[in-house]
Design a protein around this motif. Structure first.
Motif: not given
Length: 316
Positions: A311, A160-161, A151, A166, A177, A201, A157, A164, A172
């Motif tokens: 992304k 984002e979890r 992160r 898709r 999310q 992350s 980023r 993530s 994404w």
């Protein structure tokens, strides 16, 4: 150097232990939740750390203290054809050492098929990796890919979890999310969808280098001080290669540098440095004010939203 070694000796390793424990938990969640996961392995420092964590998560130590066993997923590399030779050499050596299966998705194959079309031969292939990656996911029916994104690297980023989601196009959607309260992850997917999982992350660049120093994780030699021919361009040190030649009027210099991140040769730049070991890099990282992507990636300077856009299209 003695000051650096003393600094590492004084580090409170409980912080690293907690990050390691969380990452191993996430890796085991992936193995338990998905049928066909894969681990993205570019030979960059973050993917080397994730590989090391995966070995800790799934392998057993023998009487000699060496890890034995097999990972429950293959390693996956999207090869743009413009990778640094030192990195490819390291990839082959490391995979042979640990005896794991490696799946290489070649962008040259995408170019031959016509799914990737370059404006000119020296165009950066970095942004086109999305196409080759999504083709590899479809060909191998991956339902989750494990990556080394963090992160602290970049704004998109940071949004984002850890798990993530898709969609069926590999895209994404930031506003869709799934919540991740109390480390409970919703990993349900419909046919054609998949996940990206990011075990480190919550790590920072400093955490990564402290962990590399503590664990003795092998890395490509270009992460450390070496002499390289470069061109100073737009505040960056562009490496002189066959795909990044000097432009008219530019001067080629030989400078002591190292890479903070490793990617496609057409978009990844080194920084001036005397750091020759992980301990040296820890000391150097304590003083930097720009993330490694901000300091070394040409492709992320085109727009504030360039990474988020990629992304959304399916990028790592």
């Amino acid at each position: 150097m003695s000051d650096v070694n003393q600094l590492l000796a004084d580090v409170d390793h409980r912080h690293l232990d907690a990050l390691e424990e969380e990452a191993i938990f996430i890796l085991r969640e992936v193995a338990a939740s998905f049928e066909r996961p894969g681990l993205l392995f570019s030979s960059g420092k973050d993917s080397c750390v994730v590989l090391h964590l995966a070995e800790k998560a799934f392998k057993m130590k023998n009487a000699d203290g060496k890890l034995e066993g097999k990972l429950p997923f293959p390693l996956v590399h999207v090869d743009t054809g413009h990778n640094f030779p030192e990195v490819i050499e390291f990839r082959e050596k490391r995979v042979a050492e640990i005896g794991e299966r490696l799946i290489v998705a070649h962008m040259d194959e995408s170019i031959k098929k016509g799914t990737v079309r370059l404006a000119h031969p020296l165009e950066s292939r970095n942004g086109h990796q999305t196409v080759t990656l999504l083709e590899a996911i479809e060909d191998n029916r991956f339902d989750c890919l494990i990556g080394g994104a963090r992160r602290d690297e970049e704004k998109a980023r940071a949004k984002e979890r850890i798990f993530s989601h898709r969609d069926s196009f590999g895209q994404w959607q930031p506003k869709e999310q799934r919540p991740e309260l109390w480390n409970l992850f919703n990993t349900r997917i419909k046919p054609g969808e998949h996940f990206r999982a990011f075990p480190i992350s919550n790590w920072t660049e400093l955490d990564v280098w402290l962990y590399i120093a503590r664990e003795g994780i092998p890395l490509p030699n270009i992460y450390f001080k070496h002499a390289r021919q470069v061109i100073r361009r737009k505040g960056l040190l562009v490496p002189l290669t066959e795909v990044t030649p000097a432009l008219e009027g530019e001067t080629v210099e030989t400078v002591d540098v190292r890479f903070r991140t490793v990617g496609d040769m057409t978009c990844t730049c080194p920084v001036e440095s005397d750091a020759a070991s992980p301990a040296d890099i820890v000391a150097e990282t304590l003083h930097v004010t720009v993330s490694e992507r901000g300091a070394t990636r040409m492709d992320d300077r085109t727009s504030e939203a360039s990474m988020e856009r990629r992304k959304k299209e399916g990028y790592f």
